[in-house]
Structure formats: C-alpha cells, structure tokens
Design an enzyme around this catalytic site. Structure first.
Site, mmCIF file in Angstrom:
data_model
loop_
_atom_site.group_PDB
_atom_site.id
_atom_site.type_symbol
_atom_site.label_atom_id
_atom_site.label_comp_id
_atom_site.label_asym_id
_atom_site.label_seq_id
_atom_site.Cartn_x
_atom_site.Cartn_y
_atom_site.Cartn_z
ATOM 1 N N HIS A 189 -0.897 -15.708 10.026
ATOM 2 C CA HIS A 189 -0.385 -14.414 10.214
ATOM 3 C C HIS A 189 -0.362 -14.040 11.844
ATOM 4 C CE1 HIS A 189 1.031 -10.370 10.186
ATOM 5 N NE2 HIS A 189 0.596 -9.865 8.882
ATOM 6 N N THR B 40 3.389 -4.413 15.690
ATOM 7 C CA THR B 40 3.238 -3.276 14.343
ATOM 8 C C THR B 40 2.723 -1.911 14.810
ATOM 9 O OG1 THR B 40 1.717 -4.171 13.407
ATOM 10 C CG2 THR B 40 3.589 -5.092 12.531
ATOM 11 N N TYR C 281 -2.294 2.507 4.025
ATOM 12 C CA TYR C 281 -1.585 1.673 5.167
ATOM 13 C C TYR C 281 -0.157 1.085 4.957
ATOM 14 C CZ TYR C 281 -1.348 -1.857 9.044
ATOM 15 O OH TYR C 281 -1.013 -2.478 9.984
#
Length: 806
Positions: A494, A630, A617
C-alpha cells in the site's frame, strides 16, 4: 473516486538459463607497499541494450518537453513564430512592434551577432522577430499553465446537486478549462497545472473535529474535548499552523511525503493483513480454466499497461470528462518494492529499462522470467509466448526437488514484523546467491504465484489472496495469484500508492481477458499465429530457476515466520457477500447518493451489532491536487445518528425516517466533497501533530485528536476507470464485472469493510474482523448489512417513495 485505502492509513543456481550480472565497481583505488594502484572498469553494454536505452532516453526527453509546454507544441511554436514575423514585418516603423522597449532590446542584442548588420533590412527584422519567438512562447506556456491552475482551484462544479441545472458560471468555467487543457495529453501532462493542496484554516479544522466528536463521546468527554480545543486555539495551535503553512509554500504537497513516511514506512507491524490489500477477478465470468493460459494473458495485459505508463501514453483520468486529477502515483505501480529497515523502511523503484522481468513461483520453486524481446523493437512477449515459457517453468518445477522444505516458506519472511524482517534480511540475504536472488525478486516488475488451490467461493478466494497463501511477497507493489481452476486475483503493497490506482490497472487487465473464441482457442489456450512455432528464448535469456543457500539457523527463522503468518491468518474472519436485491438504480430512485446510502446502511448495521456508535473511517481521494492521495470522511454525524435511532424506533413514521435519512445523506455528501476539495480535517490534524512532535511542542489536544481508534474502517471501490467496457450499459460487459477487493480490520475490536457498486442491482461487501475478539463476527455483521438494506427499502416503500418490490 474512492478506493480501498483504509488498512495502513488508519493503522500500513540451478539453471534453465543464466544471466548473472557481475558486480560493477567502476573505480578502484588501493594502496600497498608498492604505492597507490588505480584501476578503471568500463562496462560496454551489448548493442541491443545500448540501442534500447538510447531510444528510451529520447522518448523520456521528448515526453518531458511535451509535458513542460503542454498543451502547446511544435505546431503552436511554428504558428507563434509565423504570426510574430508577419506582424512585425507589416507593422508601421514607428509602432511599438518596431520601436518599443522590448523590440529595441532585442535589436541591440541581435546587432552583436557577426554579419547581422550586412543582412538586408527585411531579413534583419525577420531574424529579430524569430529571436523574440522563444521568450514569447515560454511566456505563453506559463500563462496557460497558471490560468488553468487558477481555474482548477474552483470546485463549485462538484457541489452541484444531482439533476440540478448547470449554472451559466459553471458552463463558462468548463468551457475555459477545456480550451486550456488541450486534446492529446500524456499521462503526466497536467502535473504542472494542478493546484497545491491548501492548508485549511485552523479554526475550521478544530470546529470540524468537535462536530465529529460529539456523536461519539459521552457528555463529559465532549466537554473535555471542547476545553482542549479552546486551549489549543489560544496557545500552540497558531504556531503549529504557521509552520504548516510555511511547508505548503515550499513543498508540492504539504502532507503527502509525511503521510508516506510516518503512516506507512515508519510502521513496524507486519504488512500482511495490516497494510496489504487484495482484489478479486470477475465474479462469475471465467474465460478459461487453463491456469497457465490465464496467467500468461494476465501477465501480458499487465505488461501492456506498464508500457503505457512508461511511455506516458495512458490517457490521464478526467473527472466528469473535464477536470484532470493527479496521476503521479502511476510511476510506481510496477518495479517497486518496500525495503525493510530497522527503524524506517524505504521505497525503491527500479527504472523500467532495468526491470524487464517477473518472478514466478510454482510448487515452492522460484523462477526469473524475462518478459520482453531482446531484439528491436524490444516489445513485450505476446500472451502465447509467455504461455510457452510458463509451460516450460511448470515442467521444470514438477521434476525439481527442493534442498529443504523451508524454501517454500521464504515469502513468509516478508510478513514478519518490519524490524525483525530487516534483521533477517541483513543476516541471511546480505551476500552471495541469496543476495542475488533477493535482488531479482525485488527488482522484478511484479511477483506471480501459480497456486495449486482451487477456491470454490468468493470468500475462499479472498482469503487466499489476502493471507492464506504461502507465496505472497508482501514487499512487492503487486502480486498476481492465479489458481488451478483459472480464477485469479492480486495482493498489493500500500505504501507506494492508493488502491484506486491499482484498481485502474486491474480493470485494464480484466477487460483484456477475452472470452473463449477471441483470446483463447477451443482448448482454452491463448490464440497464436497460424505459423507460430514454440517460443524459445535465446541462450542466456531462458527462464532461470533460483536456488537458495539455507542454513539450519535460517530454516528455523523461516519456520517461525511461517507459524506467525499462519497464526495471523487463522485469526482473520473474512466474508464476501453480494447484496443483489437492489443497487445503485434504486438508491438514485430514492433520491439518495449511493455512497451515502451505503454508509448509512453500514451505520445501521454497526449500531445493531455493537449497540452504540463508534469512530468510522471512509477514504476519499484528494487527487484534484498535485501529489494528492487521500483524506478521511467521518460518516458518523449527529444527522446519521438521528436517522439510525429513528429507524430503530417503531414510533417514528416511515415518512419521517425518509426525511432524516435524506438529511443525513446530504450531510455525508457535503463532508465527502469538502474532503475531496482540501477542506477535510484529518490530514490537517495529522500535519499539525507531526509539526508538534518535530518542534517538541506539547499539545494535549493533538494527542487526543490523533488517538482516534477507527473501529469501523470503510472504503468504496471504483469501477469503469477505462473506456474498454461499459458494464452499466452493455449487458455483455456487465456479465464480466469484478467483485472488488478488501483489506484487514484496522482495530482489534473492529471491522474492515470495503464495498463496490457492481451494477444497477448489485453491491459487493468484503468484511473482515478478528476471531480472537469476542465482540466482532464478520458473518454476523454481514447479516446485519443485508437486513439493513431490506429495512431501508421497506422504509421507502412504506413512505410511498418507491413502488413495492414484486
């Protein structure tokens, strides 16, 4: 545009052939009793390699130039020069074009050139005009760029309601954006025109945090939060804000580099489950059950996408076909590895010209496979050629005996605690054949596993892709896993970028997987030319088996890593469900944003599961800004809580419930749009916290704000990022929709939920939790989600908003 980006953010020589490269120590200086000795080693690459590098250097230089001047180009430059010469030649001798301060300056420079004064007057004027062309061109380039950047600062278009008539102001704005953005941009052409992510006002962020805390905290906790917030605004807050504003002026993005470093690279937890995420292939469509043929086709499509990225010919994404978003993350999709270090990892990206191979593992045997032709024009292998090479690998693996069973657990080392993996890497992979093999794996374009498993359900397939797999190389940016029955998926690291980027690549791959009779023959193998012979690499470039030196001590470490991986996976409860009673079409008919609809349904499900509201979230993108990644949307609001309580209260009418749901949905949509346009609160709070730590400024408010535990971590997965299909309008395309992907839970006592609106009638949910926590149960939570969807539909039917289902 959303993507499953919540996991780490909220937490992150046996030879078939041989082509070993010698260590290139180009300059050496040594001293002994005879004095100093100097040696110089020059490596002359093969002719084909030199030509390939020369072409690549040319294309890179060309692309840089195109991106710098875009949307102007050679034709524009010639036109500007022609117009300039014509205007100056035909201008009155006393006009500004002949006697102004700038023309006079240019003339005084030109007369310094030898022989200039001997040219005819008309030629002198023409040459002086041509000399003024480059500065004028550069001025126009920067003027266009800053005008476009100024226009892209406007986000009013995003706040238009669905079905609302577009105001004249927005139409004029859109026309100007289109006029300035050109017609044939390269992948990174808009990078210089995107605005920087703004630093929100300190007061707005603190007030936003207070609003987000109110529905979660007890009255006593909320009063304490307001007290800390007031002290923060009066004391250390303005100082921290000043430093953050300063950084925003000197950095392309005030938060992205800190986000990558402190959220991802500093993290010491294992990447498996905690950071890496997975993606499934088509939900119901299977083009071929031939594992090797499917793998070859997927590999070929991935390489094609990599070539598009390398050459920058992949079209940049335009929101609403108008507004460009940042594409900088695409650089690191392939040939990228997270390298473990004892304190803080690093991300290493190999030049595409140096990374032209993949690593394939089958039956616990590792192979290096070159995937580009060595002869001009050095293009990627075709799918049938890759299939031939994979068949050769499969045959060799079947007759290979491992030196020790521990070889089958090597990939488990990458799932260890990051500090421990760094120590193991340094101790056992620091030199010799293990060092060389590790370099081959880490420099590969991507990692491929031909698995012997045959998943029978989406949940089983998801589990195999996320963790229950002996050969996930967690450090690699992309792992491609192809199962024995032709099903497939990916596991991705990620740190380097967000899942929405990988989803774009994966969608390209899946839409390139043609049905039987198009990409595959009747036997399920890849089609090949009628006159094609079996593909065989030239000597020295054939697939090469990687052999390892594994000592008893190293074997013990691998065994521990395997046990740790198995324990983590055993603790994971993962469910994949499809809500197929209705989808996006019904949600729009009900007058509610689909994302807001699903988030409210999740709040209903969680309230029924836990009996209370907790911090939730949702990831959204900030790629409207340069180097944007993000931002967090907080779905729990006072409005959402009011709706959930009303749905649970039988005394509240259906009409009142619908009203409350729409109010809550409007609030959620507004918060999402604020987050996308740089007005979110969480990245700003994170930046302020980093400054406070770096400057040694104690801040009780920042400690509280950054201690949020995301008990429910959610993310929507994107669809239709390419123009190769249209599942919402083409029934044949719709049959090949994917089932999305997912990630592990962020909190030990929470859930990780990703969802995808596959078409007008289906919503897929990927739900994860930990078995060791008695308060969570993924299957139970999935049942609550399905029941919430049924109850909300019943609510709209009872209120007369939609007709009852037949």
């Amino acid at each position: 545009l959303f993507g499953p980006c919540s996991m780490a953010e909220a937490h992150a020589i046996s030879v078939l052939g041989s082509d070993l490269k010698p260590q290139n120590k180009s300059v050496q200086l040594a001293k002994d009793d005879d004095g100093f000795h100097f040696s110089l080693h020059v490596t002359i690459p093969p002719w084909s390699v030199a030509v390939r590098k020369a072409f690549r250097a040319f294309y890179r230089a060309r692309n840089r130039l195109v991106n710098v001047v875009y949307p102007l180009g050679l034709a524009s430059y010639i036109a500007i020069l022609s117009i300039l010469v014509l205007v100056v030649l035909t201008a009155d001798p006393d006009s500004w074009f002949r006697n102004g301060s700038i023309p006079t300056l240019i003339w005084n420079i030109m007369i310094l050139i030898p022989f200039f004064e001997y040219l005819p007057p008309k030629i002198q004027i023409a040459w002086a005009s041509l000399a003024a062309g480059p500065p004028l061109f550069i001025i126009l380039v920067f003027l266009q760029r800053y005008l476009l950047r100024a226009l892209l600062h406007y986000h009013g278009w995003l706040y238009l309601e669905f079905g609302q008539k577009v105001p004249l102001k927005v139409k004029i704005w859109a026309f100007c954006v289109r006029a300035l953005q050109g017609s044939r941009p390269l992948l990174y052409s808009f990078g210089g025109s995107l605005p920087r992510l703004p630093v929100p006002s300190l007061k707005a962020t603190v007030e936003g945090y207070i609003r987000a805390a109110e529905p979660i905290q007890t009255p006593e906790e909320f009063e304490e939060t307001k007290k800390l917030a007031k002290q923060f605004l009066e004391n250390e807050g303005p100082t921290l804000q000043w430093y953050l504003n300063l950084k925003s002026w000197i950095a392309p993005n005030y938060i992205s580099d800190w986000w990558e470093t402190y959220i991802y690279l500093h993290g010491r937890s294992p990447l498996l489950i905690n950071s890496n995420y997975y993606g499934l292939d088509q939900a119901y469509f299977v083009s071929t059950s031939n594992q090797v043929a499917k793998a070859a086709n997927y590999i070929h499509e991935m390489i094609k996408f990599a070539v598009l990225v390398e050459r920058e010919t992949l079209p940049p994404i335009l929101t609403n076909e108008i507004v460009p978003i940042c594409m900088s993350q695409y650089t690191r999709i392939f040939s990228t590895t997270r390298i473990p270090r004892k304190d803080c990892d690093i991300i290493r990206h190999w030049d595409p010209q140096e990374s032209r191979h993949i690593v394939v593992v089958i039956n616990n045997v590792f192979y290096k496979l070159n995937v580009f032709h060595n002869s001009f024009p050095h293009g990627p292998l075709q799918a049938w050629e890759i299939e031939d090479e994979l068949q050769r690998i499969v045959a060799d693996a079947e007759r290979t005996t491992l030196s020790t069973p521990a070889e089958g657990g090597l990939a488990a080392l990458t799932s260890m605690n990051r500090t421990r993996w760094a120590e193991v890497r340094e101790e056992y992979f620091g030199e010799g054949i293990n060092f060389q093999n590790l370099d081959i794996i880490e420099s590969a374009m991507f990692f491929v596993h031909l698995s012997s498993s045959e998943p029978k359900s989406l949940a089983e397939q998801a589990r195999l892709l996320l963790c229950d797999n002996s050969h996930i190389w967690c450090d690699k940016s992309v792992n491609l896993i192809v199962f024995k029955n032709g099903k497939a998926g990916m596991n991705c690291e990620h740190t380097w970028g967000d899942a929405v980027v990988t989803a774009h690549m994966w969608e390209y791959v899946l839409t390139g997987d043609c049905p039987l009779g198009a990409g595959y023959d009747v036997s399920g193998r890849n089609n090949r030319p009628a006159d094609a012979k079996e593909h065989i690499f030239a000597k020295g470039r054939e697939p090469r088996r990687l052999t390892w030196e594994i000592s008893p001590q190293m074997e013990a470490v691998i065994d521990l890593a395997v046990k740790g991986r198995n324990d983590m996976c055993a603790d994971l409860a993962l469910e994949v469900i499809c809500q197929d009673s209705y989808g996006k079409g019904f949600m729009k008919l009900a007058g509610v944003s689909p994302d807001a609809f699903i988030q409210l349904a999740l709040q209903v499900a969680f309230y029924r599961d836990a009996g209370r509201f907790r911090d939730t979230y949702e990831a959204t993108m900030t790629r409207l800004f340069k180097d944007g990644r993000t931002e967090t949307v907080r779905p729990v609001t006072m409005e959402s809580c009011a709706f959930v309580r009303a749905l649970e209260d039988p005394a509240v009418s259906a009409g009142e419930r619908v009203k409350l749901m729409r109010i809550a949905a409007e609030k959620h949509v507004r918060n999402s749009k604020d987050a996308m346009t740089g007005k979110g609160i969480d990245r700003h709070l994170f930046g302020l916290y980093i400054v406070s730590v770096g400057k040694g400024i104690e801040s009780p408010f920042m400690k509280q704000a950054l201690s949020t535990k995301w008990v429910l971590s959610t993310s929507q997965q994107p669809q239709v990022q390419t123009k190769r299909w249209d599942p919402f309008r083409n029934p044949d395309d719709n049959k090949r929709h994917g089932a999305g992907g997912g990630f592990g839970p962020v909190a030990d006592n929470g859930y990780g939920v990703s969802y995808m609106l596959a078409d007008e009638k289906k919503v897929y949910f990927h739900i994860s939790s930990k078995r060791s926590n008695p308060s969570t149960d993924s299957k139970r939570f999935g049942d609550h989600i399905l029941q919430a969807f049924r109850d909300i539909r019943t609510m709209f039917e009872a209120a007369g908003v939609v007709s009852p289902a037949k």
